[in-house]
Scaffold this motif. Structure first.
Motif, PDB file in Angstrom:
ATOM      1  N   TRP A  38       0.845  -1.183   0.000  1.00 38.19           N
ATOM      2  CA  TRP A  38       0.000   0.000   0.000  1.00 38.19           C
ATOM      3  C   TRP A  38       0.885   1.239   0.000  1.00 38.19           C
ATOM      4  O   TRP A  38       1.855   1.328   0.771  1.00 38.19           O
ATOM      5  N   VAL A  39       0.537   2.175  -0.856  1.00 38.88           N
ATOM      6  CA  VAL A  39       1.250   3.432  -1.006  1.00 38.88           C
ATOM      7  C   VAL A  39       0.218   4.549  -1.042  1.00 38.88           C
ATOM      8  O   VAL A  39      -0.906   4.337  -1.504  1.00 38.88           O
ATOM      9  N   ARG A  40       0.572   5.712  -0.570  1.00 34.08           N
ATOM     10  CA  ARG A  40      -0.352   6.833  -0.651  1.00 34.08           C
ATOM     11  C   ARG A  40       0.366   8.090  -1.101  1.00 34.08           C
ATOM     12  O   ARG A  40       1.591   8.196  -1.013  1.00 34.08           O
ATOM     13  N   GLN A  41      -0.422   9.035  -1.589  1.00 32.78           N
ATOM     14  CA  GLN A  41       0.091  10.331  -1.970  1.00 32.78           C
ATOM     15  C   GLN A  41      -0.811  11.403  -1.377  1.00 32.78           C
ATOM     16  O   GLN A  41      -1.969  11.544  -1.780  1.00 32.78           O
ATOM     17  N   ARG A  42      -0.269  12.133  -0.422  1.00 27.06           N
ATOM     18  CA  ARG A  42      -1.003  13.224   0.178  1.00 27.06           C
ATOM     19  C   ARG A  42      -0.868  14.471  -0.675  1.00 27.06           C
ATOM     20  O   ARG A  42       0.083  14.601  -1.451  1.00 27.06           O
ATOM     21  N   PRO A  43      -1.814  15.391  -0.572  1.00 25.81           N
ATOM     22  CA  PRO A  43      -1.780  16.583  -1.427  1.00 25.81           C
ATOM     23  C   PRO A  43      -0.457  17.332  -1.319  1.00 25.81           C
ATOM     24  O   PRO A  43       0.018  17.636  -0.224  1.00 25.81           O
ATOM     25  N   GLY A  44       0.131  17.595  -2.460  1.00 25.72           N
ATOM     26  CA  GLY A  44       1.373  18.345  -2.505  1.00 25.72           C
ATOM     27  C   GLY A  44       2.603  17.569  -2.088  1.00 25.72           C
ATOM     28  O   GLY A  44       3.687  18.155  -1.985  1.00 25.72           O
ATOM     29  N   LYS A  45       2.462  16.283  -1.855  1.00 28.60           N
ATOM     30  CA  LYS A  45       3.583  15.464  -1.415  1.00 28.60           C
ATOM     31  C   LYS A  45       3.836  14.333  -2.392  1.00 28.60           C
ATOM     32  O   LYS A  45       3.033  14.043  -3.277  1.00 28.60           O
ATOM     33  N   TRP A  49       5.309   5.152   1.172  1.00 24.08           N
ATOM     34  CA  TRP A  49       5.064   3.748   1.428  1.00 24.08           C
ATOM     35  C   TRP A  49       4.394   3.560   2.776  1.00 24.08           C
ATOM     36  O   TRP A  49       4.836   4.100   3.786  1.00 24.08           O
ATOM     37  N   ILE A  50       3.348   2.759   2.809  1.00 21.49           N
ATOM     38  CA  ILE A  50       2.615   2.497   4.033  1.00 21.49           C
ATOM     39  C   ILE A  50       3.020   1.158   4.638  1.00 21.49           C
ATOM     40  O   ILE A  50       3.368   1.072   5.819  1.00 21.49           O
ATOM     41  N   GLY A  51       2.975   0.117   3.839  1.00 17.31           N
ATOM     42  CA  GLY A  51       3.328  -1.193   4.333  1.00 17.31           C
ATOM     43  C   GLY A  51       3.162  -2.250   3.264  1.00 17.31           C
ATOM     44  O   GLY A  51       2.669  -1.985   2.172  1.00 17.31           O
ATOM     45  N   THR A  52       3.563  -3.477   3.617  1.00 15.53           N
ATOM     46  CA  THR A  52       3.615  -4.570   2.654  1.00 15.53           C
ATOM     47  C   THR A  52       3.216  -5.876   3.324  1.00 15.53           C
ATOM     48  O   THR A  52       3.498  -6.095   4.512  1.00 15.53           O
ATOM     49  N   ILE A  53       2.585  -6.730   2.560  1.00 14.66           N
ATOM     50  CA  ILE A  53       2.369  -8.106   2.972  1.00 14.66           C
ATOM     51  C   ILE A  53       2.982  -9.004   1.903  1.00 14.66           C
ATOM     52  O   ILE A  53       2.805  -8.777   0.708  1.00 14.66           O
ATOM     53  N   THR A  54       3.713 -10.014   2.338  1.00 13.97           N
ATOM     54  CA  THR A  54       4.427 -10.876   1.405  1.00 13.97           C
ATOM     55  C   THR A  54       3.564 -12.036   0.944  1.00 13.97           C
ATOM     56  O   THR A  54       2.444 -12.250   1.410  1.00 13.97           O
ATOM     57  N   TYR A  55       4.123 -12.819   0.042  1.00 21.28           N
ATOM     58  CA  TYR A  55       3.418 -13.976  -0.493  1.00 21.28           C
ATOM     59  C   TYR A  55       3.167 -15.053   0.554  1.00 21.28           C
ATOM     60  O   TYR A  55       2.329 -15.938   0.331  1.00 21.28           O
ATOM     61  N   ALA A  98      -0.369  -1.995  -4.874  1.00 22.86           N
ATOM     62  CA  ALA A  98       0.561  -2.326  -5.942  1.00 22.86           C
ATOM     63  C   ALA A  98       1.240  -3.659  -5.652  1.00 22.86           C
ATOM     64  O   ALA A  98       1.279  -4.117  -4.513  1.00 22.86           O
ATOM     65  N   ARG A  99       1.779  -4.265  -6.698  1.00 24.74           N
ATOM     66  CA  ARG A  99       2.558  -5.480  -6.566  1.00 24.74           C
ATOM     67  C   ARG A  99       4.036  -5.135  -6.582  1.00 24.74           C
ATOM     68  O   ARG A  99       4.470  -4.268  -7.343  1.00 24.74           O
ATOM     69  N   VAL A 100       4.794  -5.817  -5.751  1.00 27.79           N
ATOM     70  CA  VAL A 100       6.230  -5.644  -5.685  1.00 27.79           C
ATOM     71  C   VAL A 100       6.893  -6.922  -6.173  1.00 27.79           C
ATOM     72  O   VAL A 100       6.601  -8.015  -5.672  1.00 27.79           O
ATOM     73  N   VAL A 101       7.775  -6.792  -7.146  1.00 26.78           N
ATOM     74  CA  VAL A 101       8.613  -7.901  -7.582  1.00 26.78           C
ATOM     75  C   VAL A 101       9.888  -7.852  -6.756  1.00 26.78           C
ATOM     76  O   VAL A 101      10.707  -6.943  -6.929  1.00 26.78           O
ATOM     77  N   TRP A 102      10.043  -8.802  -5.861  1.00 26.52           N
ATOM     78  CA  TRP A 102      11.214  -8.808  -4.999  1.00 26.52           C
ATOM     79  C   TRP A 102      12.440  -9.299  -5.761  1.00 26.52           C
ATOM     80  O   TRP A 102      12.387 -10.310  -6.466  1.00 26.52           O
TER      81      TRP A 102
END
Length: 122
Positions: A38-45, A49-55, A98-102
């Motif tokens: 999970w990723v976020r974009q706050r106004p003007g920023k 990165w918020i966090g991740t859960i793996t397979y 989003a998906r992350v390719v490790w």
């Protein structure tokens, strides 16, 4: 071919919990060696990165948010979720899954959801 779709309320009241779901199609959230983030974009920023859960279901969180963040998954539904507690107006943002390719050296976010606007307001 991998499609990610965020869903959840677009308006959350202050002090309440922000809850979002990412539904994944075209790929399994249990497949080696993908992470789901999970990723976020706050106004003007920029992107945050918020966090991740793996397979395998292990989680990690941004140090600045970990006390308020929980990521979980439902493998039967091929979904993973975000809960952010005690929200304030500063949590207003566009939230992406989003998906992350490790990879050993550098990882890559190769597929993204379209993003969903979440506004914290009374």
């Amino acid at each position: 071919q991998v499609l990610l779709q965020e869903s959840g309320p677009g308006l959350v009241k202050p002090s309440h919990t922000l809850s979002l779901t990412c539904t994944v199609s075209g790929g399994s959230i249990t497949t080696n060696y993908y992470y789901w983030t999970w990723v976020r974009q706050r106004p003007g920023k920029g992107l945050e990165w918020i966090g991740t859960i793996t397979y395998i279901g292990s989680t990690s969180y941004s140090p600045s948010l970990q006390s308020r963040t929980s990521i979980a998954r439902d493998t039967a539904k091929n979904q993973f979720t975000l809960q952010l507690t005690s929200v304030t107006a500063e949590d207003t943002a566009v939230y992406y899954c989003a998906r992350v390719v490790w990879r050993p050296e550098v990882s890559e976010l190769d597929y993204w959801g379209q993003g969903t606007q979440v506004t914290v307001s009374s």
